[in-house]
Enzyme design. Sequence first.
Site, PDB file in Angstrom:
ATOM      1  N   GLU A 174     -31.412  26.496 -13.640  1.00  0.00           N
ATOM      2  CA  GLU A 174     -32.783  26.189 -13.223  1.00  0.00           C
ATOM      3  C   GLU A 174     -33.625  27.456 -13.027  1.00  0.00           C
ATOM      4  O   GLU A 174     -34.751  27.391 -12.582  1.00  0.00           O
ATOM      5  CB  GLU A 174     -32.736  25.388 -11.912  1.00  0.00           C
ATOM      6  CG  GLU A 174     -32.599  23.888 -12.101  1.00  0.00           C
ATOM      7  CD  GLU A 174     -31.174  23.392 -12.331  1.00  0.00           C
ATOM      8  OE1 GLU A 174     -30.584  23.738 -13.390  1.00  0.00           O
ATOM      9  OE2 GLU A 174     -30.649  22.665 -11.479  1.00  0.00           O
ATOM     10  N   ARG A 194     -18.515  25.255  -2.294  1.00  0.00           N
ATOM     11  CA  ARG A 194     -17.697  24.130  -2.752  1.00  0.00           C
ATOM     12  C   ARG A 194     -16.207  24.415  -2.779  1.00  0.00           C
ATOM     13  O   ARG A 194     -15.439  23.584  -3.244  1.00  0.00           O
ATOM     14  CB  ARG A 194     -18.219  23.650  -4.099  1.00  0.00           C
ATOM     15  CG  ARG A 194     -19.635  23.128  -3.934  1.00  0.00           C
ATOM     16  CD  ARG A 194     -20.176  22.420  -5.113  1.00  0.00           C
ATOM     17  NE  ARG A 194     -21.471  21.860  -4.773  1.00  0.00           N
ATOM     18  CZ  ARG A 194     -22.549  21.921  -5.532  1.00  0.00           C
ATOM     19  NH1 ARG A 194     -22.489  22.513  -6.708  1.00  0.00           N
ATOM     20  NH2 ARG A 194     -23.682  21.387  -5.126  1.00  0.00           N
ATOM     21  N   ASP A 220     -31.749  18.574 -18.720  1.00  0.00           N
ATOM     22  CA  ASP A 220     -30.931  19.065 -17.593  1.00  0.00           C
ATOM     23  C   ASP A 220     -29.619  18.299 -17.476  1.00  0.00           C
ATOM     24  O   ASP A 220     -29.169  17.985 -16.378  1.00  0.00           O
ATOM     25  CB  ASP A 220     -31.701  19.006 -16.259  1.00  0.00           C
ATOM     26  CG  ASP A 220     -30.922  19.664 -15.116  1.00  0.00           C
ATOM     27  OD1 ASP A 220     -30.144  20.598 -15.382  1.00  0.00           O
ATOM     28  OD2 ASP A 220     -31.076  19.223 -13.952  1.00  0.00           O
ATOM     29  N   ASN A 232     -27.370  23.909 -18.104  1.00  0.00           N
ATOM     30  CA  ASN A 232     -28.502  23.705 -19.017  1.00  0.00           C
ATOM     31  C   ASN A 232     -29.312  24.983 -19.249  1.00  0.00           C
ATOM     32  O   ASN A 232     -29.259  25.898 -18.433  1.00  0.00           O
ATOM     33  CB  ASN A 232     -29.425  22.666 -18.386  1.00  0.00           C
ATOM     34  CG  ASN A 232     -29.824  23.084 -16.977  1.00  0.00           C
ATOM     35  OD1 ASN A 232     -29.012  22.969 -16.055  1.00  0.00           O
ATOM     36  ND2 ASN A 232     -31.008  23.613 -16.808  1.00  0.00           N
ATOM     37  N   LYS A 251     -23.000  15.518 -17.693  1.00  0.00           N
ATOM     38  CA  LYS A 251     -23.947  14.949 -16.725  1.00  0.00           C
ATOM     39  C   LYS A 251     -24.819  13.835 -17.325  1.00  0.00           C
ATOM     40  O   LYS A 251     -25.310  12.956 -16.612  1.00  0.00           O
ATOM     41  CB  LYS A 251     -24.818  16.091 -16.188  1.00  0.00           C
ATOM     42  CG  LYS A 251     -25.666  15.763 -14.996  1.00  0.00           C
ATOM     43  CD  LYS A 251     -26.416  17.017 -14.529  1.00  0.00           C
ATOM     44  CE  LYS A 251     -27.685  16.657 -13.806  1.00  0.00           C
ATOM     45  NZ  LYS A 251     -28.552  17.841 -13.587  1.00  0.00           N
ATOM     46  N   THR A 290     -21.972  29.035  -5.736  1.00  0.00           N
ATOM     47  CA  THR A 290     -21.718  27.888  -4.853  1.00  0.00           C
ATOM     48  C   THR A 290     -20.371  27.249  -5.177  1.00  0.00           C
ATOM     49  O   THR A 290     -19.802  26.550  -4.360  1.00  0.00           O
ATOM     50  CB  THR A 290     -22.823  26.821  -4.985  1.00  0.00           C
ATOM     51  OG1 THR A 290     -22.982  26.490  -6.369  1.00  0.00           O
ATOM     52  CG2 THR A 290     -24.143  27.317  -4.437  1.00  0.00           C
ATOM     53  N   GLY A 318     -27.406  29.013 -12.406  1.00  0.00           N
ATOM     54  CA  GLY A 318     -28.328  29.624 -13.341  1.00  0.00           C
ATOM     55  C   GLY A 318     -29.263  28.720 -14.106  1.00  0.00           C
ATOM     56  O   GLY A 318     -30.339  29.152 -14.502  1.00  0.00           O
ATOM     57  N   TRP A 354     -21.660  16.303 -10.069  1.00  0.00           N
ATOM     58  CA  TRP A 354     -20.742  17.436 -10.201  1.00  0.00           C
ATOM     59  C   TRP A 354     -19.379  17.204  -9.580  1.00  0.00           C
ATOM     60  O   TRP A 354     -18.416  17.896  -9.896  1.00  0.00           O
ATOM     61  CB  TRP A 354     -21.379  18.691  -9.603  1.00  0.00           C
ATOM     62  CG  TRP A 354     -21.804  18.527  -8.177  1.00  0.00           C
ATOM     63  CD1 TRP A 354     -23.019  18.078  -7.737  1.00  0.00           C
ATOM     64  CD2 TRP A 354     -21.019  18.754  -7.008  1.00  0.00           C
ATOM     65  NE1 TRP A 354     -23.030  18.021  -6.365  1.00  0.00           N
ATOM     66  CE2 TRP A 354     -21.814  18.435  -5.893  1.00  0.00           C
ATOM     67  CE3 TRP A 354     -19.715  19.210  -6.793  1.00  0.00           C
ATOM     68  CZ2 TRP A 354     -21.367  18.543  -4.577  1.00  0.00           C
ATOM     69  CZ3 TRP A 354     -19.251  19.316  -5.480  1.00  0.00           C
ATOM     70  CH2 TRP A 354     -20.080  18.987  -4.395  1.00  0.00           C
TER      71      TRP A 354
HETATM   72  O1  LIG Z   1     -27.913  24.803 -13.396  1.00  0.00           O
HETATM   73  C1  LIG Z   1     -27.486  25.158 -12.292  1.00  0.00           C
HETATM   74  O2  LIG Z   1     -27.217  26.344 -11.996  1.00  0.00           O
HETATM   75  C2  LIG Z   1     -27.274  24.098 -11.271  1.00  0.00           C
HETATM   76  C3  LIG Z   1     -26.803  24.387  -9.988  1.00  0.00           C
HETATM   77  C4  LIG Z   1     -26.608  23.321  -9.083  1.00  0.00           C
HETATM   78  C5  LIG Z   1     -26.030  23.713  -7.764  1.00  0.00           C
HETATM   79  O3  LIG Z   1     -25.728  24.918  -7.585  1.00  0.00           O
HETATM   80  O4  LIG Z   1     -25.841  22.915  -6.859  1.00  0.00           O
HETATM   81  C6  LIG Z   1     -26.889  21.998  -9.519  1.00  0.00           C
HETATM   82  C7  LIG Z   1     -27.328  21.835 -10.847  1.00  0.00           C
HETATM   83  N1  LIG Z   1     -27.515  22.860 -11.685  1.00  0.00           N
HETATM   84  C8  LIG Z   1     -27.566  20.533 -11.414  1.00  0.00           C
HETATM   85  O5  LIG Z   1     -27.935  20.405 -12.595  1.00  0.00           O
HETATM   86  C9  LIG Z   1     -27.357  19.380 -10.627  1.00  0.00           C
HETATM   87  O6  LIG Z   1     -27.513  18.238 -11.093  1.00  0.00           O
HETATM   88  C10 LIG Z   1     -26.969  19.550  -9.287  1.00  0.00           C
HETATM   89  C11 LIG Z   1     -26.764  18.607  -8.293  1.00  0.00           C
HETATM   90  C12 LIG Z   1     -26.450  19.309  -7.179  1.00  0.00           C
HETATM   91  C13 LIG Z   1     -26.166  18.770  -5.844  1.00  0.00           C
HETATM   92  O7  LIG Z   1     -25.992  19.568  -4.912  1.00  0.00           O
HETATM   93  O8  LIG Z   1     -26.113  17.524  -5.686  1.00  0.00           O
HETATM   94  N2  LIG Z   1     -26.449  20.644  -7.457  1.00  0.00           N
HETATM   95  C14 LIG Z   1     -26.760  20.821  -8.745  1.00  0.00           C
HETATM   96 CA   LIG Z   2     -28.607  22.269 -13.917  1.00  0.00          CA
END
Ligand SMILES: O=C(O)c1cc(C(=O)O)c2c(n1)C(=O)C(=O)c1cc(C(=O)O)[nH]c1-2
Ligand SMILES: [Ca+2]
Length: 561
Positions: free
Chosen positions: A186, A123, A302, A251, A326, A168, A184, A388
């Site tokens: 998830e 990103r 989340d 989260n 979020k 990322t 992290g 995001w």
């Molecule tokens: O908790 C995390 O580490 C994490 C990482 C990412 C990510 O790296 O893209 C997302 C999310 N959470 C998340 O909650 C989320 O809604 C999300 C949407 C996206 C996307 O690419 O559209 N990534 C992520």
């Molecule tokens: Ca998340």
Amino acid sequence: MLAPSAWAIAPSEINSARIEAAEQNPGDWLTYHGGYKSYHYSGLDQINASNVKNLEVAWIHMPGRSTRGLQSMPLVADGVLYYSGSYSRVYALDGATGKMIWSHFPVLDEELVAMQTHSPYNRGVALGDGKVFVGTVDGHLIALDMKTGKEVWNTHLVDSKKLTVGFTGAPLVVKDTVIIGSQGGEWTSRGPLFGVDIKTGKKKWEFFTVAGTEEAKATWGSDSWRTGGGGAWMPGTYDPETNTVWWGTANPAPLYDWSGADWKNSGPRPGTNLYTTSVIALDPDTGKLKFYHQELPHDAWDFDSAVGEFVMIDRDGRKLVVHPNKGGFVFVYDRADGKVQNVWRIAKNINFVKDIDPKTGELIGRRDLTLGKASEPLCPAIAGGVSWNSGAYSPKTGLWYKLAQEWCMDVDVIKTTPITEPMAQLNIGANFKLVPPPDGAARGHLDARDPVTGAKKWEVNFDEPPLASVLATAGNLVFVPDSRGVLRAYNAETGQELWSHFNGVGHNGGIISYSAGDKQYIAVPAGWGGMVADEFPALFGEPFTSMPKDAGALVVFTLKQ
Ligand SMILES: O=C(O)c1cc(C(=O)O)c2c(n1)C(=O)C(=O)c1cc(C(=O)O)[nH]c1-2
Ligand SMILES: [Ca+2]
């Protein structure tokens, strides 16, 4: 206003002082958020509401291998554009012509990357001390020479082979420290943020968003902090007046919890789970926590606080910072101590709480799920009431232009146990399916609002939520790169659409404006395929069913001669 010559003495010297002075140098775009104030605003006005119809494509750049699209925010210093694509490919391009100055493709652990889910997008980069900084999904932070693209240092920070996650998000430069946060929420890690020496690449500090202090450890029953998730996956920002870094955290894991109202005592992670789904204020020199506010104590939905936007607003002698969560609420804090000054909602369909107290930030009437199918859809859906990507604030109109999303989901909570060996596995804790909200079709909207009170001036609806960042300019314009691939320009005062251009594939990244020579440019990455984008074919059908998730181009516009 065009001011490309202001830095003629030392053109490539980028440091915190120059970033602090971003507003005086609108030809640049020096940080992910456009400057420490996180305005995503360009002071350039050569392109404006009366001539925007004359925009045309100046040049295009194809980074190749755009797996999961092109999600980054380009940066510009002294007419040179720096940006990253998937697999952390970095390019330096002549801002006027697109001609390549250098490229850098890091050697990644491809076997590992192939096993990751939230990967291999990147990103954005950061600039400072004659270097370009980029994180990788296999856990490295790399510094490249700004002039040649040659690697200066390469520091391995996260054991991604074991923890699965990596970087990322873009890094942030604060004085002589480069700060970057890991994914992290998830998984089973502890979501650290790192401070790295800008010259040597040596790690200076590490702050765990899960149980980073003794106080925080006590908020995780049954030793659940060991696999707590957390994360800090989007870049925050810096307040030079108080020497404070503001960062949002992800989260806890598992995302969903079966313990219902008894979450303080039972379930997979009993307690409030500090410092997940929080905003944290750190000392950039030491990584020490100054203060924090947990937006959602014991987040069971989340709804990360990881959105990186911290909009610095001074009003009536008060120094405030505005931060979207979020879950679809916007929090307003005092910059001195993180005390809640207001909370307002931007998403219309919310039922994970009845409300949030605007004076204290306390959750009112929380909806804690129990094992099995929920009786009615949870709103917003896992994709969030906001995503995001960042909105934009115009100091000229005093309005914050922010996208929000209306959707809910059927959710079926399941019991999970964290899997850490031999490699961390996703720990979700539910099966789900996105559905339309109670008040109509699933959709998105761009709101023009007072960032402090939430008072709405105008709103534009979209049949599908745009998932890219927004740009505001001194030319009285707001740009929205939409999900179908159309870049749209609006009148910043009225929301009237003034111009649009089809870029051929959905937008899922940033957008900036800059100057090179005597011209103003708009640069937007086109390229579709983020995690939320995965939900679009089932909800909206074509053009998303057939939209490629491995194509991307940086498209740059300027006015016709
Ligand atoms: O908790 C995390 O580490 C994490 C990482 C990412 C990510 O790296 O893209 C997302 C999310 N959470 C998340 O909650 C989320 O809604 C999300 C949407 C996206 C996307 O690419 O559209 N990534 C992520
Ligand atoms: Ca998340």
